[in-house]
Design a protein around this motif. Structure first.
Motif, PDB file in Angstrom:
ATOM      1  N   ALA A 224       0.835  -1.201   0.000  1.00 37.92           N
ATOM      2  CA  ALA A 224       0.000   0.000   0.000  1.00 37.92           C
ATOM      3  C   ALA A 224       0.868   1.249   0.000  1.00 37.92           C
ATOM      4  CB  ALA A 224      -0.923  -0.007   1.214  1.00 37.92           C
ATOM      5  N   PHE A 225       0.270   2.368  -0.409  1.00 41.48           N
ATOM      6  CA  PHE A 225       0.973   3.654  -0.379  1.00 41.48           C
ATOM      7  C   PHE A 225       0.735   4.288   0.993  1.00 41.48           C
ATOM      8  CE2 PHE A 225      -0.275   3.447  -5.039  1.00 41.48           C
ATOM      9  CZ  PHE A 225       0.958   2.948  -5.440  1.00 41.48           C
ATOM     10  N   LEU A 226       1.669   4.079   1.908  1.00 49.32           N
ATOM     11  CA  LEU A 226       1.499   4.518   3.300  1.00 49.32           C
ATOM     12  C   LEU A 226       2.110   5.883   3.575  1.00 49.32           C
ATOM     13  CD1 LEU A 226       2.295   1.101   5.032  1.00 49.32           C
ATOM     14  CD2 LEU A 226       0.050   2.171   4.797  1.00 49.32           C
ATOM     15  N   LYS A 227       2.898   6.393   2.649  1.00 45.97           N
ATOM     16  CA  LYS A 227       3.563   7.679   2.848  1.00 45.97           C
ATOM     17  C   LYS A 227       2.754   8.813   2.217  1.00 45.97           C
ATOM     18  CE  LYS A 227       8.202   5.656   2.970  1.00 45.97           C
ATOM     19  NZ  LYS A 227       9.576   5.677   2.363  1.00 45.97           N
ATOM     20  N   SER A 228       3.062  10.027   2.630  1.00 45.69           N
ATOM     21  CA  SER A 228       2.371  11.193   2.077  1.00 45.69           C
ATOM     22  C   SER A 228       2.658  11.318   0.584  1.00 45.69           C
ATOM     23  CB  SER A 228       2.810  12.468   2.804  1.00 45.69           C
ATOM     24  OG  SER A 228       4.200  12.688   2.627  1.00 45.69           O
TER      25      SER A 228
END
Length: 297
Positions: free
Chosen positions: A269-273
């Motif tokens: 998943a894209f967990l960073k800003s």
């Protein structure tokens, strides 16, 4: 010899007058750096933003497409679509077709004639990206489709639509939430250039069936439609919700929701800003009241 020179001058005069006439039309053929918000030759530095953030398109001007990091706006970067117009408190894609000799028409005729009708409709692949990064937030905007561009491109299909972009790191890695021309509400992920659909509410706008030729868009035309996405990290993954306001009534309806656990749908998943933004496909569109609000602060 005099007849040849006279004929040449007449032809030149006709071309000049045609250029002036076309340039006087709304957005037709006026497509150079003088249309930018920033008249300087250099790029603008990204503006520091705080929540809640509202962009009301109150500054009239035209933002040209640019390479990453070279935008003339401190708030927006136009990745694709030639021009973003801000006029009368509304944002817009190009409306109608470009003039034959517009530099953008010529460039797109060379780089992507298939999706842009030989360069006349670069707004068919409009991608407007914000220049500040956000993590957990809601993003909303109102859209009004003023015209569909029913191109012969094989990429014009039921998956096209009005979409909000979230956690954008580049054009191949991000989340989308929005409505499709087949009337569906959708949340999807693009990972490494491959699309993965998390959730889809079919016939959200209409009970009719989509048909590329006879019923090519079920999104109501000339009607303001609000899209609001909410994205936040939760339980080791990413929660995404899409709300829709039909007709700019102020009443928001949950259209669909999804959870990216990082195990399926393309993996991690894209967990960073990342950046936020707007995408539209094969249509002329206006925008209003773009907002970003942090969640959990």
């Amino acid at each position: 010899m005099r007849k040849i020179i006279f004929a040449f001058l007449i032809t030149l005069l006709v071309l000049v007058l045609a250029a002036i006439a076309e340039a006087s039309l709304d957005f037709h053929g006026i497509a150079d750096e003088l249309d930018a918000f920033d008249m300087s030759t250099g790029s603008a530095r990204p503006a520091p933003l705080v929540s809640p953030y509202l962009y009301d398109f109150s500054l009239d001007g035209r933002l040209p497409e640019a390479a990453d990091g070279e935008s003339k706006s401190p708030y927006w970067w136009l990745n694709s679509g030639a021009l973003m117009i801000s006029e009368g408190g509304k944002g817009k894609t190009i409306q109608g077709k470009l003039w034959k000799y517009s530099k953008w028409r010529v460039l797109y005729a060379q780089s992507n004639p298939k999706d842009t009708d030989n360069g006349y409709h670069p707004q068919n692949i409009f991608r407007l990206v914000g220049r500040s990064k956000w993590l957990d937030y809601s993003q909303q905007a109102y859209f009004r489709v003023t015209k569909g561009n029913f191109s012969d491109s094989p990429n014009r299909n039921e998956s096209n639509g009005l979409l909000l972009m979230s956690r954008y790191s580049d054009s191949d890695n991000l989340y989308y939430a929005g409505i499709r021309v087949d009337g569906s509400a959708v949340i999807k992920k693009k990972k490494g250039g491959v699309y993965h659909t998390f959730s889809q509410t079919e016939k959200f706008f209409s009970g009719r069936d989509y048909d590329r030729e006879t019923n090519p868009s079920l999104i109501p035309g000339n009607t303001w439609i609000g899209l609001r996405s909410e994205i936040k990290n939760e339980a080791g993954g990413v929660s995404i919700k899409l709300y829709v306001d039909k007709g700019k009534t102020g009443k928001w309806t949950l259209a669909t929701e999804a959870f990216d656990d990082g195990l399926s749908y393309g993996g991690e998943a894209f967990l960073k800003s990342g950046y936020a933004g707007i995408r539209t496909d094969f249509m002329d569109v206006e925008f209003d009241n773009y907002k970003l609000i942090s969640i959990g602060e």
